[in-house]
Scaffold this active site. Structure first.
Site: not given
Length: 448
Positions: A22-23, A26
């Site tokens: 997920h990170e 980003h």
């Protein structure tokens, strides 16, 4: 592996993989948009490991593994060196900020597709949906007979027990009458309707399943293998025999026979067993004896292994697996939104929410069932994270997306005061949701 240790271990594996992915979403999009990333953290709090990369980003693993973050150069958090102004987050066009924020849930969705694809590629061992109904249950009243095979639920074909139960659980959320097609032991097809509208409101799925009373049919008492030199072999039992009775009591299932052997052997080790072989009944006299098999504690044994349930494994080639992954992701997302919608409208109980304890238990259970099941679990948790993060709650990705969409419409950023108020509201909502899920986890341990 110890149950508690296993739950903690597989929870950490799950969170580690999904949070990192997920990170990284980003991080990757931020870098492509020219934003300077100061820190990439898996977990919150004090760092237990960190290093500075060649790109100047600090990479770390922190003590509290319930999430993570990507810290970018941001003028709202302090003075920015004029030489780095072009790499500052808030100075980027709004569409780039939207892309950076949406990338986290987007990468979770990509991971979901990949995990489901791997699941179908390696295969997920399962059993055929051959069922029975508990006495005086809703399923029994609907006409379910022992040995019925579920063919479809609500018009959707199912091939495995887990697929059929997933469809039924989705129906339980709405408590509407649910059409089910089954094929009986005589080969005839019947259309039944499970009257889920008879279920009381406000209970969790586990309670609904108990009242529904649908379960796997008992394993047939068919001998799969007779161990050489054991009492059953000496008494003339053969592989393929179907056990009809034990000491005059009719045997309906393997489980019943297993229970009765020690009960009857305590009275007398010599057991009168009738089997069916090639269409004929054959009486046998078998003398059980106390011994330990495969390192287990000593018990009354006769030395037989029974035929396994009918297996139903889903395994496809790469292209078919991708198609199945897309379909499963779509259906799982629809089911998740259906559940959220019904909880928001009060049609489904918030008791169905699970927190970190529940996730840990399921992680351990799925890992023990095989790699295919664990990939399935990872896919579903990743999808849930994507959907949760896209909810328009300040402090989550969806809250920031809402701010930026408002900025697109009004032509200027949302005021800092509004953002701060939203952050407080978002924190209250998030902690309330986490507290409710944690309460549900604890409540499940307590006697009802």
């Amino acid at each position: 592996m110890n149950s508690v240790f296993g739950s903690v271990f597989w929870l950490l594996v799950t969170l580690g993989v999904l949070v990192t992915f997920h990170e990284f979403g980003h991080y990757w999009v931020a870098r492509r948009c020219g934003v300077k990333v100061l820190r990439f953290s898996v977990g919150f709090g004090k760092a237990i490991w960190k290093r500075i990369g060649k790109d100047g980003t600090e990479y770390q693993v922190a003590m509290i593994p319930l999430g993570g973050y990507v810290k970018m150069l941001d003028a709202r958090e302090g003075e920015v060196d004029p030489a780095l102004a072009g790499q500052e987050f808030t100075g980027k066009p709004v569409w780039q900020r939207i892309a950076i924020v949406a990338a986290g849930p987007g990468f979770n969705l990509i991971f979901t597709l990949f995990a489901f694809w791997l699941m179908f590629l390696v295969g997920k061992p399962d059993v055929a949906p051959v069922i029975a109904a508990a006495p005086q249950s809703i399923a029994a009243e609907a006409g379910v007979h022992t040995g019925d095979r579920i063919l479809s639920v609500d018009g959707h074909a199912v091939a495995t027990w887990s697929d059929s139960m997933d469809a039924i659980v989705n129906g339980l959320l709405g408590r509407d009458p649910l059409p089910v097609q089954v094929r009986g032991t005589d080969g005839t097809t019947r259309n039944l309707v499970l009257p889920l509208n008879q279920l009381p409101a406000g209970q969790d799925i586990g309670q609904y399943l108990d009242k529904l009373g649908l379960k796997l049919a008992p394993s047939p008492a068919i001998v799969g293998n007779v161990l050489a030199g054991k009492p059953a072999a000496s008494g003339g039992m053969q592989g393929g025999d179907r056990i009809v009775s034990l000491n005059g009591t009719a045997i309906e299932s393997f489980e019943q026979f297993q229970r009765m052997v020690p009960q009857e052997a305590v009275k007398s080790p010599t057991l009168a067993i009738v089997v069916e072989r090639a269409g004929k009944t054959v009486p046998l006299s078998i003398t059980a004896r106390m011994e330990s098999l495969e390192g287990q504690p000593s018990a009354w044994v006769i030395g037989v292994k029974f035929a396994e349930r009918e297996q139903a494994i889903l395994r496809y080639g790469p292209l078919k697996a991708m198609q199945a992954s897309l379909e499963t992701t779509w259906n799982s997302a629809a089911s998740t939104f259906n559940m959220i919608g019904k909880m928001l409208t009060g049609q489904a109980s918030t008791k169905n929410l699970s927190g970190v304890i529940g996730i840990a238990q399921v992680a351990n259970a799925s890992a023990s069932m095989g790699v295919g099941w664990f990939f399935s679990f990872l896919a579903l948790v990743s999808l849930s994270l994507a959907i949760l993060n896209l909810m328009p709650i300040p402090v989550l990705d969806g809250g920031w997306l809402l701010y930026y969409l408002i900025e697109l419409v009004k032509g200027s950023p949302v005021s800092e005061r509004t953002m701060m108020a939203g952050q407080y509201v978002g924190l209250v909502m998030l902690f309330t949701l986490m507290g409710l899920a944690f309460y549900n986890d604890i409540h499940r341990f307590l006697p009802s």
